[in-house]
Structures are given as C-alpha cells and as structure tokens.
Design an enzyme around this catalytic site. Structure first.
Site, short mmCIF file in Angstrom:
data_model
loop_
_atom_site.label_atom_id
_atom_site.label_comp_id
_atom_site.label_asym_id
_atom_site.label_seq_id
_atom_site.Cartn_x
_atom_site.Cartn_y
_atom_site.Cartn_z
N GLU A 123 0.81 -1.22 -0.18
CA GLU A 123 -0.13 -0.11 -0.09
C GLU A 123 0.85 1.26 -0.09
OE1 GLU A 123 -3.34 -0.34 2.78
OE2 GLU A 123 -3.10 1.69 3.22
N ASP A 125 0.29 5.31 0.33
CA ASP A 125 -1.07 6.25 0.71
C ASP A 125 -0.60 7.59 0.99
OD1 ASP A 125 -2.78 4.19 1.67
OD2 ASP A 125 -1.71 4.01 3.67
N GLU A 127 -3.07 10.43 2.28
CA GLU A 127 -4.59 10.55 3.09
C GLU A 127 -4.37 12.19 3.65
OE1 GLU A 127 -4.91 6.27 5.07
OE2 GLU A 127 -3.70 7.58 5.96
N GLN A 140 -1.27 13.04 5.21
CA GLN A 140 -0.41 11.92 5.89
C GLN A 140 0.05 10.97 4.66
OE1 GLN A 140 -1.63 10.05 9.61
NE2 GLN A 140 -2.23 8.22 8.54
N ASN A 142 2.06 6.99 4.05
CA ASN A 142 2.22 5.75 4.75
C ASN A 142 2.61 4.65 3.66
OD1 ASN A 142 2.67 3.97 6.81
ND2 ASN A 142 0.31 3.95 7.69
N ARG A 153 5.60 3.78 7.43
CA ARG A 153 4.90 4.34 8.65
C ARG A 153 4.70 5.89 8.40
NH1 ARG A 153 6.54 0.77 13.90
NH2 ARG A 153 7.81 -0.57 12.83
N ARG A 301 5.41 6.86 21.17
CA ARG A 301 4.65 5.58 20.39
C ARG A 301 5.95 4.34 20.60
NH1 ARG A 301 2.66 5.96 14.41
NH2 ARG A 301 2.27 3.63 13.92
#
Ligand SMILES: *[C@@H]1O[C@H](CO)[C@@H](O)[C@H](O)[C@H]1NC(C)=O
Length: 312
Positions: A123, A125, A127, A140, A142, A153, A301
């Site tokens: 994938e 991405d 977004e 964003q 990823n 990430r 995180r």
C-alpha cells in the site's frame, strides 16, 4: 537600468518576504519552483481510468468525464478504483477538498492490493485528514510492503496552501528506484529502494483508489473529533487524472517483469530514477517547514525507534 530607488524597494520587498515567511504560519507559502513531473503525462478521464468502488450514488462524474465529485454523507462515503492494476507507475489526482468543518473526514488517494493479498498486502498512501478548524487539512503518507510497515509508517504535513480553495496535485511515483510522494510536484517524501528494505518494498501490482470516508475513529487528533454530519455532504472534487505505468495482466501480476519494465513502463529514466538538485532542495523545504509528525520522532509511541529511522 535599475535605479538606486528600484534596488532599494526590491531589497525592502525581499526583506519583507523573509520576515513574513519566518514570522507567520499564514495561509499562503510560496514553494520553491520545481520541475513539473505532472506535465510529462497526458490526462485521462474518470470513465477511462476508474470504476466505482463504493457509494456509487455519491459519485458524480462531470465535465465530460474529466472530473468527479466524491461525497460523504450520513448514508455513505464513496470511492473510485482504477480499472487496471499497476506494477510501478506515476499516479496523479488534482483535488479540491471540502471546506468548513471537516473533522473526521478522510480523502484518500492511494495504491493498494489488500483485496488480493489480505495478509501481506502492499500500500502507498496519501491521506488528507479533515480538521476542526478551517484550513488545517493535514496530509499523511504511509507505506506497506508485503504486509509490513518496515519501509514506511506515518508522516504528517501541513499544506502550504488552502486545499479547499482550488485544485492541487497529489502524486505518487513508484518504481524500482524509489517511491516519491509529491504535492504540486514538490516531493515531500522519498523512500529509496535499498537492499535493506528487502520485501518491505511494495512489489506486487496494485489498484489505484480515490475515496472519501468517515475516519471519525482516528483521523482528527487521534479520533478526538468525529465527523459532524450537520455539515454534510462533504464533497471532494477530483480532476487532472494521470495514471501511467505498467498495467498488470489479470493472470499474472508480474507480467511486467523487472527486466522488461523499461520497454513498457513510461516512468523510467533520469527524471524518475532520482531527485534533481532542485527537487531535493524543494523536498528539504517541505520537510523542514511543513512536516509536523514523523514516526521517527515519536518517542511516546516507540520506546525503541524503528531501525529505518537510524538510516537518515
Ligand atoms: C511476503 O509475505 C508472505 C506471507 O507472509 C511470505 O510468505 C513471503 O515470503 C513474503 N515475500 C517476501 C518476498 O518476503
């Protein structure tokens, strides 16, 4: 011939621009000029390039098929999926995002093969995440490769323009050399295809998607602000469709073999295999000024930062 007075006003102007640029996070930033990769490909139509993926009643194709309005309301979001699957390519959508209160709304332009490989999908991405305040749409990016986020990430950026006022180009370049995310042709992220990435580099044919949907649970400040349907419908308009790459045949996703790519893949060659000096400078500008989150800096995180982060 420039007079002293001309020179004085020019330097005043330059000084003014520098001050404004440094002091305010105003609505408009002038990006560095950069080569327009989007000009190298011709534009396609919605009907030629896409099928409806979901929410067909919320999709309106307009302007002789050159643009589409995708809407999200209480009943459904909506989305387009490319007619072909691609193994490498250059993909663009010029989009104008819904204005006003858009928290929880997600507009996504991405490549994926999760439908075919649910456990080891690839994938790439882009977004766009709505916000509780006007103008603060967030971009964003990823990447997943063979089910792993080892190559990517999340990174998040503020845009240097108001994405609700006009159309802006959002592009993904994916080839054997690198993956590049571009906004108005300014590269904002590059993932090089290094040996270390190995199977975490997306390597199976993917479909291209353009969608709008309800991301209440996570999109805006980690889910703090849900979609408020009082402001629906949320409509994203898309045009400037570019989809150039190696079309995978239905039997064998790898029919565009690596060795054969150069003959069929229009996205090989110098401008697509590495960043020019100008592009590198522009990317540094985008990342320095507009990136506000990188998984590589997220110590809350990750107690131990992902190993990829040490590369840079
Ligand atoms: C991709 O993932 C699948 C399933 O986990 C695995 O069997 C396969 O070996 C992986 N591919 C590569 C190239 O590592």
């Amino acid at each position: 011939m420039a007079t002293f007075h001309d020179k004085l006003s020019l330097s005043t102007l330059i000084l003014f621009c520098v001050i404004v640029d440094v002091c305010s996070r105003g609505p408009v930033y002038k990006p560095p000029s950069v080569e327009r990769l989007t000009d190298r490909f011709s534009q396609s139509t919605v009907n030629k390039s896409y099928d409806f993926a979901f929410g067909a009643s919320n999709i309106h194709v307009t302007n002789n098929g050159t643009s589409a309005a995708l809407s999200l309301d209480k009943s459904s979001g909506s989305g387009l999926v490319s007619r072909n699957k691609y193994y490498y390519g250059f993909f663009n959508a010029a989009m104008k995002l819904p204005a006003g209160f858009t928290s929880g709304v997600v507009v996504a332009f991405y490549l994926s093969n999760a439908d075919v490989f649910p456990h080891n999908h690839d994938e790439i991405d882009i977004e766009l995440l709505g916000h509780e305040k006007r103008r603060d749409w967030v971009l964003q990016t990823n990447i997943y490769g063979n089910g792993s986020v080892r190559s990517g990430r999340e990174e998040k950026f503020y845009l240097w323009f108001d994405p609700t006022q006009d159309f802006h180009d959002y592009s993904i370049l994916w080839n054997n050399h690198h993956i590049l995310f571009l906004v108005d042709n300014v590269p904002v992220r590059q993932v090089a295809h290094t040996a270390a990435i190995g199977s975490a580099y997306p390597s199976k044919a993917m479909s291209v998607y353009a969608t709008i949907w309800d991301g209440s649970e996570w999109a805006t400040h980690g889910g703090k602000y849900a979609v408020d349907y009082k402001y629906a419908p949320f409509i994203a308009t898309m045009r400037g469709i570019e989809m150039e790459g190696c079309v995978a045949n239905s039997k064998n996703a790898m029919s565009c073999s690596r060795s054969g790519v150069s003959s069929v893949d229009p996205v090989v060659g110098e401008p697509f295999s590495r960043l020019s000096r100008q592009q590198s400078g522009a990317m540094e500008w985008a990342r320095r000024k507009h990136m506000f989150y990188s998984y590589c800096q997220d110590r809350n995180r990750y107690k131990v930062l992902p190993s990829k982060c040490n590369d840079n």
